[in-house]
Design a protein around this motif. Structure first.
Motif, mmCIF file in Angstrom:
data_model
loop_
_atom_site.group_PDB
_atom_site.id
_atom_site.type_symbol
_atom_site.label_atom_id
_atom_site.label_comp_id
_atom_site.label_asym_id
_atom_site.label_seq_id
_atom_site.Cartn_x
_atom_site.Cartn_y
_atom_site.Cartn_z
ATOM 1 N N ALA A 140 0.832 -1.204 0.000
ATOM 2 C CA ALA A 140 0.000 0.000 0.000
ATOM 3 C C ALA A 140 0.867 1.254 0.000
ATOM 4 O O ALA A 140 0.561 2.236 -0.693
ATOM 5 N N SER A 141 1.961 1.235 0.754
ATOM 6 C CA SER A 141 2.872 2.384 0.787
ATOM 7 C C SER A 141 3.539 2.613 -0.558
ATOM 8 O O SER A 141 3.883 3.745 -0.906
ATOM 9 N N ALA A 142 3.733 1.543 -1.327
ATOM 10 C CA ALA A 142 4.406 1.648 -2.625
ATOM 11 C C ALA A 142 3.468 2.122 -3.728
ATOM 12 O O ALA A 142 3.921 2.367 -4.849
ATOM 13 N N ASN A 143 2.185 2.255 -3.425
ATOM 14 C CA ASN A 143 1.208 2.704 -4.423
ATOM 15 C C ASN A 143 1.243 4.224 -4.519
ATOM 16 O O ASN A 143 0.804 4.913 -3.600
ATOM 17 N N PRO A 144 1.751 4.799 -5.613
ATOM 18 C CA PRO A 144 1.890 6.260 -5.702
ATOM 19 C C PRO A 144 0.563 6.994 -5.757
ATOM 20 O O PRO A 144 0.519 8.208 -5.528
ATOM 21 N N ASP A 145 -0.523 6.284 -6.031
ATOM 22 C CA ASP A 145 -1.832 6.918 -6.116
ATOM 23 C C ASP A 145 -2.599 6.879 -4.807
ATOM 24 O O ASP A 145 -3.710 7.398 -4.725
ATOM 25 N N GLU A 146 -2.020 6.252 -3.789
ATOM 26 C CA GLU A 146 -2.705 6.147 -2.507
ATOM 27 C C GLU A 146 -2.154 7.178 -1.534
ATOM 28 O O GLU A 146 -0.946 7.264 -1.317
ATOM 29 N N PHE A 147 -3.040 7.966 -0.944
ATOM 30 C CA PHE A 147 -2.620 8.960 0.040
ATOM 31 C C PHE A 147 -2.007 8.227 1.231
ATOM 32 O O PHE A 147 -2.563 7.226 1.701
ATOM 33 N N PRO A 148 -0.852 8.670 1.738
ATOM 34 C CA PRO A 148 -0.155 7.913 2.782
ATOM 35 C C PRO A 148 -0.993 7.589 4.008
ATOM 36 O O PRO A 148 -0.797 6.568 4.633
ATOM 37 N N MET A 149 -1.928 8.455 4.383
ATOM 38 C CA MET A 149 -2.744 8.210 5.575
ATOM 39 C C MET A 149 -4.211 7.987 5.212
ATOM 40 O O MET A 149 -5.106 8.293 5.984
ATOM 41 N N GLN A 150 -4.437 7.429 4.060
ATOM 42 C CA GLN A 150 -5.805 7.236 3.579
ATOM 43 C C GLN A 150 -6.629 6.380 4.539
ATOM 44 O O GLN A 150 -7.770 6.717 4.868
ATOM 45 N N ALA A 151 -6.060 5.274 5.000
ATOM 46 C CA ALA A 151 -6.789 4.394 5.921
ATOM 47 C C ALA A 151 -7.071 5.100 7.238
ATOM 48 O O ALA A 151 -8.154 4.942 7.824
ATOM 49 N N GLN A 152 -6.106 5.898 7.708
ATOM 50 C CA GLN A 152 -6.294 6.605 8.971
ATOM 51 C C GLN A 152 -7.385 7.672 8.846
ATOM 52 O O GLN A 152 -8.163 7.889 9.784
ATOM 53 N N ILE A 153 -7.456 8.320 7.688
ATOM 54 C CA ILE A 153 -8.497 9.327 7.488
ATOM 55 C C ILE A 153 -9.872 8.679 7.520
ATOM 56 O O ILE A 153 -10.823 9.216 8.119
ATOM 57 N N ASP A 170 -13.922 14.561 12.170
ATOM 58 C CA ASP A 170 -13.749 15.349 10.949
ATOM 59 C C ASP A 170 -12.849 16.558 11.181
ATOM 60 O O ASP A 170 -12.141 17.006 10.275
ATOM 61 N N THR A 171 -12.874 17.100 12.394
ATOM 62 C CA THR A 171 -12.019 18.246 12.726
ATOM 63 C C THR A 171 -10.544 17.894 12.564
ATOM 64 O O THR A 171 -9.749 18.693 12.063
ATOM 65 N N VAL A 172 -10.186 16.690 12.972
ATOM 66 C CA VAL A 172 -8.794 16.243 12.840
ATOM 67 C C VAL A 172 -8.456 16.005 11.375
ATOM 68 O O VAL A 172 -7.349 16.329 10.921
ATOM 69 N N VAL A 173 -9.399 15.469 10.601
ATOM 70 C CA VAL A 173 -9.175 15.262 9.168
ATOM 71 C C VAL A 173 -8.890 16.598 8.486
ATOM 72 O O VAL A 173 -7.969 16.717 7.669
ATOM 73 N N THR A 174 -9.666 17.624 8.835
ATOM 74 C CA THR A 174 -9.450 18.960 8.259
ATOM 75 C C THR A 174 -8.074 19.489 8.625
ATOM 76 O O THR A 174 -7.357 20.037 7.776
ATOM 77 N N ALA A 175 -7.674 19.314 9.879
ATOM 78 C CA ALA A 175 -6.364 19.791 10.326
ATOM 79 C C ALA A 175 -5.233 19.055 9.624
ATOM 80 O O ALA A 175 -4.208 19.658 9.266
ATOM 81 N N LEU A 176 -5.407 17.753 9.393
ATOM 82 C CA LEU A 176 -4.388 16.996 8.656
ATOM 83 C C LEU A 176 -4.273 17.497 7.227
ATOM 84 O O LEU A 176 -3.169 17.596 6.672
ATOM 85 N N ASN A 219 -0.471 14.151 15.947
ATOM 86 C CA ASN A 219 -0.608 13.470 17.224
ATOM 87 C C ASN A 219 -2.062 13.408 17.685
ATOM 88 O O ASN A 219 -2.434 12.479 18.418
ATOM 89 N N GLN A 220 -2.888 14.351 17.260
ATOM 90 C CA GLN A 220 -4.321 14.207 17.496
ATOM 91 C C GLN A 220 -4.847 12.960 16.800
ATOM 92 O O GLN A 220 -5.650 12.203 17.359
ATOM 93 N N MET A 221 -4.392 12.748 15.573
ATOM 94 C CA MET A 221 -4.795 11.550 14.839
ATOM 95 C C MET A 221 -4.407 10.282 15.595
ATOM 96 O O MET A 221 -5.234 9.375 15.793
ATOM 97 N N LEU A 222 -3.154 10.200 16.041
ATOM 98 C CA LEU A 222 -2.707 9.018 16.775
ATOM 99 C C LEU A 222 -3.529 8.818 18.040
ATOM 100 O O LEU A 222 -3.886 7.684 18.395
ATOM 101 N N ALA A 223 -3.849 9.915 18.724
ATOM 102 C CA ALA A 223 -4.613 9.821 19.965
ATOM 103 C C ALA A 223 -6.020 9.298 19.721
ATOM 104 O O ALA A 223 -6.516 8.427 20.458
ATOM 105 N N VAL A 224 -6.681 9.808 18.701
ATOM 106 C CA VAL A 224 -8.045 9.365 18.405
ATOM 107 C C VAL A 224 -8.046 7.892 17.985
ATOM 108 O O VAL A 224 -8.894 7.107 18.430
#
Length: 347
Positions: free
Chosen positions: A119-132, A141-147, A312-317
């Motif tokens: 998945a990391s090697a896929n240039p068309d995939e956003f690096p944190m797509q799964a986390q979003i 959604d507030t954290v998604v906007t901040a990211l 770090n908000q993302m990691l916390a959530v």
């Protein structure tokens, strides 16, 4: 640069090469814009052969410091015969890929890291797509906007070229790394699904990667292909290592310490208390992982979620969600998906 004896009074991030045990050297390498500041790479050698445990982030300054450190113990970059990588995060893996292109060095990585590496090697995939996606289902959604403000909104992966497959997929078991040195490869999922630690039983050493860290609690399940119950995986892995003989802890981040067992006991107790606290917050009215995370203190200073940067908000959530989902699996909470958001309540 000259090798120095390991000294716990010295700042562990200070560049150099430090002798941990006979034929084992700790080499801290820098991290960009990271609160951790450095990652420890370990050189294992019989003075003729050289193997590195982890490699560092592919950065010019990290390469130069690694070059200088190896020179101090009588080696060059091309003398390294193998990189044993604890897990697939960029600060452990990517410099190995860059150096393999020049010197043909062998790379070995845990087999269950393969889905995330692809998945990391896929240039068309956003690096944190799964986390979003997980953040949205957490009501964050507030954290998604901040990211998006921090990293940009368009899908991109500027380092996709650094996620090539290893030469060997590691599985648990004993393996010879030098003619007179063997390591036990142990699968410890939780931080990532394919995380491996390496145990030198004869020397009483445990190379823990990010599985056991002396000063911080490792993030849980931060990877491109999420695990179903990463906290459950992590706690089981801690118990597995706790059942082994106690050994000296050689972590990827932080100073070398004398006892793996004592730190594991602290980590198990931390997560026990955290599970109790999160269950109590749901009982008090929190309904989502984001809501629950906002009611908790974070880091040793008990900071509010809003006081932390977006990453770090993302990691916390996500860590909060991992705890809540484990409570659901233990029948202590129930969960329901409503309009794409996961809600929790007491049984």
């Amino acid at each position: 640069m000259e090798p120095l004896p390991e000294d716990s009074s010295r700042n562990w991030t200070e560049p150099g090469v430090y002798e941990v045990a006979a034929g084992v050297y700790r080499i801290p390498l820098p991290l960009p814009n990271d609160a951790l500041r450095a990652v420890n790479v370990y050189a294992v050698t019989d003075e003729t052969n050289f193997v590195l445990i982890d490699s560092g982030w592919s950065l010019p300054e990290a390469r130069q410091l690694l070059t200088d450190a190896l020179k101090a113990i009588g080696a060059e970059l091309g003398d390294v015969r193998e990189f044993l990588i604890t897990h697939v995060h960029r600060d452990h893996y990517t410099q190995a890929v860059a150096l393999r292109r020049e010197f043909g060095t062998k790379i070995s990585l845990g087999q269950l890291e393969e889905p995330s590496l692809k998945a990391s090697a896929n240039p068309d995939e956003f690096p944190m797509q799964a986390q979003i996606e997980l953040l949205r289902s957490s009501g964050a959604d507030t954290v998604v906007t901040a990211l998006g403000q921090l990293f940009g909104h368009s899908p991109r992966h500027t380092e996709a070229h650094l996620w090539e497959s290893p030469d060997e997929w590691l599985t648990p078991g004993r393996r010879s790394v030098l003619p007179d040195r063997q390591l036990e490869v142990i699968h410890t999922p939780g931080h990532t699904s394919g995380h491996m630690i390496f145990v030198d039983g004869a020397a009483g050493l445990l190379f823990s990667g990010d599985h056991v860290l002396p000063h911080i609690t490792p993030s849980i399940g931060f990877q491109p292909v999420p695990a179903e119950l990463p906290l459950n995986d992590y706690l089981n892995s801690l118990k597995l290592v706790r059942a082994l003989p106690d050994r000296r802890l050689l972590p990827a981040h932080g100073p070398v310490t004398d006892s793996v067992h004592s730190r594991i006991d602290e980590l198990l107790e931390h997560h026990r208390r955290r599970l109790e606290t999160m269950a109590a917050q749901v009982e008090a009215g929190a309904t989502t992982a984001y809501d629950t995370a906002n009611r908790l203190g974070w880091t040793r200073r008990g900071r509010k979620l809003s006081e932390m940067d977006a990453f770090n908000q993302m990691l916390a959530v996500l860590e909060t969600g991992a705890h809540l989902d484990l409570l659901v699996s233990q029948n202590k909470l129930v969960a329901q998906q409503v309009d794409g958001i996961r809600h929790y309540k007491t049984v």
